[in-house]
Design an enzyme around this catalytic site. Structure first.
Site, PDB file in Angstrom:
ATOM      1  N   HIS A 440       0.850  -1.200   0.000  1.00  0.00           N
ATOM      2  CA  HIS A 440       0.000   0.000   0.000  1.00  0.00           C
ATOM      3  C   HIS A 440       0.883   1.247   0.000  1.00  0.00           C
ATOM      4  O   HIS A 440       1.111   1.839   1.058  1.00  0.00           O
ATOM      5  CB  HIS A 440      -0.881   0.049   1.260  1.00  0.00           C
TER       6      HIS A 440
HETATM    7  C1  LIG Z   1       0.007  -7.672  -4.090  1.00  0.00           C
HETATM    8  C2  LIG Z   1      -0.908  -6.512  -3.776  1.00  0.00           C
HETATM    9  C3  LIG Z   1      -2.037  -6.718  -3.004  1.00  0.00           C
HETATM   10  C4  LIG Z   1      -2.881  -5.641  -2.696  1.00  0.00           C
HETATM   11  N1  LIG Z   1      -4.067  -5.886  -2.037  1.00  0.00           N
HETATM   12  C5  LIG Z   1      -4.958  -4.873  -1.895  1.00  0.00           C
HETATM   13  C6  LIG Z   1      -6.262  -5.114  -1.396  1.00  0.00           C
HETATM   14  O1  LIG Z   1      -6.642  -6.252  -1.136  1.00  0.00           O
HETATM   15  N2  LIG Z   1      -7.095  -4.055  -1.246  1.00  0.00           N
HETATM   16  C7  LIG Z   1      -6.711  -2.777  -1.537  1.00  0.00           C
HETATM   17  O2  LIG Z   1      -7.505  -1.854  -1.316  1.00  0.00           O
HETATM   18  N3  LIG Z   1      -5.497  -2.522  -2.032  1.00  0.00           N
HETATM   19  C8  LIG Z   1      -4.633  -3.542  -2.253  1.00  0.00           C
HETATM   20  N4  LIG Z   1      -3.430  -3.292  -2.848  1.00  0.00           N
HETATM   21  C9  LIG Z   1      -3.113  -1.912  -3.212  1.00  0.00           C
HETATM   22  C10 LIG Z   1      -3.923  -1.419  -4.411  1.00  0.00           C
HETATM   23  O3  LIG Z   1      -3.955  -2.388  -5.430  1.00  0.00           O
HETATM   24  C11 LIG Z   1      -3.286  -0.106  -4.884  1.00  0.00           C
HETATM   25  O4  LIG Z   1      -3.376   0.833  -3.826  1.00  0.00           O
HETATM   26  C12 LIG Z   1      -3.955   0.497  -6.106  1.00  0.00           C
HETATM   27  O5  LIG Z   1      -4.043  -0.413  -7.176  1.00  0.00           O
HETATM   28  C13 LIG Z   1      -3.154   1.727  -6.519  1.00  0.00           C
HETATM   29  O6  LIG Z   1      -3.712   2.275  -7.688  1.00  0.00           O
HETATM   30  P1  LIG Z   1      -2.814   3.196  -8.613  1.00  0.00           P
HETATM   31  O7  LIG Z   1      -3.689   3.625  -9.728  1.00  0.00           O
HETATM   32  O8  LIG Z   1      -2.157   4.203  -7.763  1.00  0.00           O
HETATM   33  O9  LIG Z   1      -1.625   2.271  -9.149  1.00  0.00           O
HETATM   34  P2  LIG Z   1      -1.589   0.797  -9.869  1.00  0.00           P
HETATM   35  O10 LIG Z   1      -2.918   0.155  -9.699  1.00  0.00           O
HETATM   36  O11 LIG Z   1      -0.416   0.165  -9.315  1.00  0.00           O
HETATM   37  O12 LIG Z   1      -1.401   1.182 -11.387  1.00  0.00           O
HETATM   38  C14 LIG Z   1      -0.286   1.887 -11.869  1.00  0.00           C
HETATM   39  C15 LIG Z   1       0.019   1.382 -13.291  1.00  0.00           C
HETATM   40  O13 LIG Z   1       0.858   2.331 -13.926  1.00  0.00           O
HETATM   41  C16 LIG Z   1       1.782   1.641 -14.736  1.00  0.00           C
HETATM   42  N5  LIG Z   1       2.966   2.492 -14.973  1.00  0.00           N
HETATM   43  C17 LIG Z   1       3.858   2.915 -14.050  1.00  0.00           C
HETATM   44  N6  LIG Z   1       4.804   3.691 -14.632  1.00  0.00           N
HETATM   45  C18 LIG Z   1       4.496   3.753 -15.947  1.00  0.00           C
HETATM   46  C19 LIG Z   1       5.104   4.381 -17.064  1.00  0.00           C
HETATM   47  N7  LIG Z   1       6.214   5.141 -16.938  1.00  0.00           N
HETATM   48  N8  LIG Z   1       4.542   4.218 -18.299  1.00  0.00           N
HETATM   49  C20 LIG Z   1       3.401   3.478 -18.452  1.00  0.00           C
HETATM   50  N9  LIG Z   1       2.786   2.844 -17.418  1.00  0.00           N
HETATM   51  C21 LIG Z   1       3.320   2.983 -16.169  1.00  0.00           C
HETATM   52  C22 LIG Z   1       2.129   0.415 -13.897  1.00  0.00           C
HETATM   53  O14 LIG Z   1       2.708  -0.591 -14.708  1.00  0.00           O
HETATM   54  C23 LIG Z   1       0.766   0.056 -13.319  1.00  0.00           C
HETATM   55  O15 LIG Z   1       0.105  -0.874 -14.142  1.00  0.00           O
HETATM   56  C24 LIG Z   1      -2.561  -4.341  -3.159  1.00  0.00           C
HETATM   57  C25 LIG Z   1      -1.427  -4.120  -3.937  1.00  0.00           C
HETATM   58  C26 LIG Z   1      -0.598  -5.200  -4.253  1.00  0.00           C
HETATM   59  C27 LIG Z   1       0.630  -4.949  -5.108  1.00  0.00           C
END
Ligand SMILES: Cc1cc2nc3c(=O)[nH]c(=O)nc-3n(C[C@H](O)[C@H](O)[C@H](O)COP(=O)(O)OP(=O)(O)OC[C@H]3O[C@@H](n4cnc5c(N)ncnc54)[C@H](O)[C@@H]3O)c2cc1C
Ligand code: SF4
Length: 508
Positions: A440
Site C-alpha cells: 500500500h
Molecule cells: C500484491 C498486492 C495486493 C494488494 N491488495 C490490496 C487489497 O486487497 N485491497 C486494496 O484496497 N489494495 C490492495 N493493494 C493496493 C492497491 O492495489 C493499490 O493501492 C492500487 O491499485 C493503486 O492504484 P494506482 O492507480 O495508484 O496504481 P496501480 O494500480 O499500481 O497502477 C499503476 C500502473 O501504472 C503503470 N505504470 C507505471 N509507470 C508507468 C510508465 N512510466 N509508463 C506506463 N505505465 C506505467 C504500472 O505498470 C501500473 O500498471 C494491493 C497491492 C498489491 C501490489
C-alpha cells in the site's frame, strides 16, 4: 488467447507510432483505468498507456513465480532504503495492481476524510458517498459466499472471537469468487472485478485506445502547458522497441505512488511546495507463522476473509493471509534441512499478522540512471505498533489452538505459549531485525488546496502547470489505515466528474 479490440501491444507495432487525442493517461491501474472509462464514456478521446503487458483472465494459472515475472514490477521485489528496509510490490500489467491485489474494498474511514477535509475541498463523507457507491456497484463489492472462506481465516475468527475482539467480514470486489486463493497471481475465474475485467474494457468499448508494453519516459510541454508524452515499446527480454509519441491537451498521470513522482521529476516538473515525492506512507505489515495440529490447508478458500478491527484506534488491523510456498519459504528463518522441516508443515500453518497505519513518512527520489529510489525510515512508534500487532496476532492464534508460532523478527526463537511470546517481546526488538512488507504505497503527490502545502489541488490538477492531472494513490494527504484501492477509485471517479464539468477550461 483472446485480446480486446483497442489493445495495441508491442507485437502489433513494427515502427514508431504517433497519436493525437484529447487526454492521454499514463498507467492503467485503479486510478488510470477508472479515469479512462469515465472520460471515454463522456465522449472524450482517450489514449491509455501501460508499461506492462496485456494478460487476459485465461492466461492466469495460479503459478506464483510466473505471475511475479509477468504481472509485477521487478518480480515483486521492490525494497525501500532505510533501517529496516521494507519489501514492497507494485503491479505492472494492464489493470495495474488491481490484477494482483487481494480485492479488499473498503471506503476511506470517515475520520480520515475528516482529517483530509482541512487540506482538501469537497472530500467530506457526504461528498464522497456517491463515488464510493458508484465504485462498489461497478466492481460488485460485497462479502464472500460463506463456503469460499478458508480455514486460516476461520481460525483467526475463532481466536479473536474467543477473546471477545471485534472482527468483520472483509468486503471484496468479487462476484461469486470461487475461493481459489490465487488473487495475487491474477484471478483465473474472472470473479475478482479488477480493472482488467471492468474499467479497461469499458474504456475500450467507449472508443479509448490502449497501448500496452509501452513505458512513458517523459511528459512533453511548452513551458507551463502540457503537450503530451513520449514513450517506448518494450520488446521481450526488455529490448527497446519503437517510440510512441502522443500529443494531447491533457496529460493524466496514474502510474502509482512510486512511478508517478519519478515520471513528473524526470519530466522536469517541480512542485512549488517541495512536496513532490515526499509524504510517502506504506502501511508496513508483517506476518507470523502459527503451526496447528490440524490440517489448515490455507491455500483452500479465499485469503483475508476477515479483519480484526478491535485495535483500529491504535492503528492496527489483523488478518490471515495464506502465502504461496515460495513466499512462505522466503519469510521463514533458517535454510537447508531446518527450512525443509518447517515447510513440511505447510498445510498446518496459518500466516497472519498486523497491518499498521504508519505515522512516519518516506520519500521517492528520481535518481538518473537508477530510476525511482524509495527512502523510508520506520518511526519508533510504528515499530512499537508492529511488535504489539505481532503479540496480538500470537494471542489470537494460541486462542484458536496453535501449538507454536514463529515470530517475524530475526534471531527470535519460536514460542510455544503466549507467556513465552510476551517474555520474548519484553526485550526491545531491534527494528533492523523486522521482516516488513508493503503493498500500500501512497501520498507522494499529495492533494492540498494550498499550493504551498501540496503538489496537486483538491481535484488532482498539478499546482503551477496547465493540462496536468494526477489520479492515483499518490494523491492521498496521508495513510488511510485501511486497504486503499477503493479510495483511489472513488477519487478517480470524483476527479473525472470534475474534469468533465470543466471541459471547456481544458479545451476537450
Ligand atoms: C500484491 C498486492 C495486493 C494488494 N491488495 C490490496 C487489497 O486487497 N485491497 C486494496 O484496497 N489494495 C490492495 N493493494 C493496493 C492497491 O492495489 C493499490 O493501492 C492500487 O491499485 C493503486 O492504484 P494506482 O492507480 O495508484 O496504481 P496501480 O494500480 O499500481 O497502477 C499503476 C500502473 O501504472 C503503470 N505504470 C507505471 N509507470 C508507468 C510508465 N512510466 N509508463 C506506463 N505505465 C506505467 C504500472 O505498470 C501500473 O500498471 C494491493 C497491492 C498489491 C501490489
Ligand atoms: S479467491 Fe476468488 S477472487 Fe481470488 S483468485 Fe480465486 S476466484 Fe479469484
Amino acid at each position: 488467447m483472446t485480446t480486446l479490440a483497442g489493445v495495441i501491444g508491442q507485437a502489433d507495432v513494427a515502427a514508431d507510432v504517433r497519436a493525437d487525442c484529447d487526454v492521454v493517461i499514463v498507467g492503467s491501474g485503479a486510478g488510470g483505468a477508472t479515469m479512462a472509462a469515465e472520460l471515454a464514456a463522456a465522449g472524450v478521446e482517450v489514449v491509455l498507456i501501460e508499461e506492462g503487458g496485456y494478460h487476459p483472465t485465461e492466461s492466469f494459472t495460479g503459478d506464483s513465480m510466473r505471475a511475479l515475472r509477468t504481472l509485477y514490477r521487478d518480480g515483486g521485489g521492490g525494497m525501500t532504503i532505510g533501517k529496516p528496509s521494507v519489501m514492497f510490490a507494485e503491479g505492472r500489467c494492464v489493470g495495474g495492481s488491481t490484477v494482483v491485489n487481494g480485492g479488499m474494498s473498503w471506503r476511506t474511514p470517515p475520520a480520515v476524510l475528516a482529517r483530509w477535509g482541512s487540506e482538501v475541498t469537497g472530500i467530506g463523507e457526504a461528498d464522497m458517498e456517491p463515488y464510493f457507491a458508484q465504485a462498489e456497484a461497478r466492481l460488485s463489492v460485497g462479502e464472500q459466499d460463506p463456503e469460499t472462506v478458508g480455514r486460516d481465516s476461520e481460525l483467526l475468527r475463532t481466536g479473536a472471537g474467543a477473546l471477545g475482539w471485534r472482527i468483520v467480514a472483509n468486503r471484496r470486489n468479487q462476484l461469486h469468487c470461487a475461493g481459489s486463493n490465487s488473487c495475487n497471481s491474477g484471478c483465473p475465474t474472472g470473479a475478482k472485478r479488477s480493472m482488467l475485467v471492468t474499467s479497461v474494457p469499458r474504456a475500450l468499448a467507449h472508443g479509448a485506445r490502449l497501448f500496452a508494453d509501452c513505458r512513458v519516459n517523459r511528459i512533453t510541454r511548452s513551458g507551463r502547458v502540457m503537450t503530451g508524452v513520449e514513450g517506448r515499446f518494450i520488446r521481450p527480454g526488455g529490448r527497446r522497441g519503437p517510440a510512441l509519441t502522443v500529443r494531447a491537451k491533457v496529460v493524466i498521470v496514474a502510474a502509482g505512488a512510486v512511478q508517478t513522482p519519478a515520471l513528473l521529476a524526470r519530466s522536469g516538473l517541480r512542485s512549488g511546495s517541495g512536496q513532490l515525492g515526499r509524504n510517502l506512507s506504506l502501511h508496513p505489515n508483517t506476518m507470523l507463522a502459527a503451526f496447528f495440529d490440524e490440517d489448515v490447508i490455507g491455500w483452500h478458500g479465499v485469503h483475508q476473509a476477515f479483519q480484526v478491527r478491535e485495535f483500529t484506534g491504535e492503528g492496527i488491523i489483523l488478518t490471515a493471509n495464506n502465502l504461496a510456498p515460495p513466499l512462505l519459504a522466503a519469510m521463514l528463518p533458517g535454510h537447508g534441512r531446518e527450512l525443509g522441516e518447517l515447510m513440511a508443515d505447510y498445510n498446518r500453518v496459518v500466516t497472519a499478522g498486523p497491518l499498521i497505519e504508519d505515522s512516519g513518512t518516506g520519500r521517492v527520489r528520481h535518481v538518473p540512471g537508477l530510476g525511482p529510489q524509495v527512502f523510508y525510515q520506520l518511526a519508533d512508534a510504528d515499530a512499537a505498533r508492529l511488535v504489539r500487532g505481532v503479540e496480538l496476532t500470537a494471542e489470537a492464534m494460541f486462542a484458536a489452538g496453535a501449538r507454536r508460532v514463529l515470530l517475524p523478527f530475526g534471531g527470535l526463537p519460536q514460542a510455544r505459549s503466549l507467556a513465552e511470546v510476551r517474555r520474548l517481546l519484553a526485550r526491545p526488538v531491534p527494528p533492523n531485525s523486522m521482516r516488513l512488507f508493503s503493498i500500500h504505497l501512497m501520498g507522494t503527490a499529495r492533494m492540498n488546496k494550498d499550493p504551498r502545502r501540496g503538489v496537486v489541488d483538491s481535484y488532482g490538477a498539478f499546482h503551477g502547470a496547465e493540462g496536468l492531472v494526477v489520479t492515483d494513490a499518490s494523491l492521498f494527504p496521508g495513510p488511510t489505515g485501511l486497504n486503499p484501492m477503493e479510495t483511489v477509485i472513488a477519487l478517480a471517479l470524483r476527479n473525472a466528474r470534475h474534469l468533465i464539468g470543466h471541459r471547456s477550461r481544458y479545451g476537450i
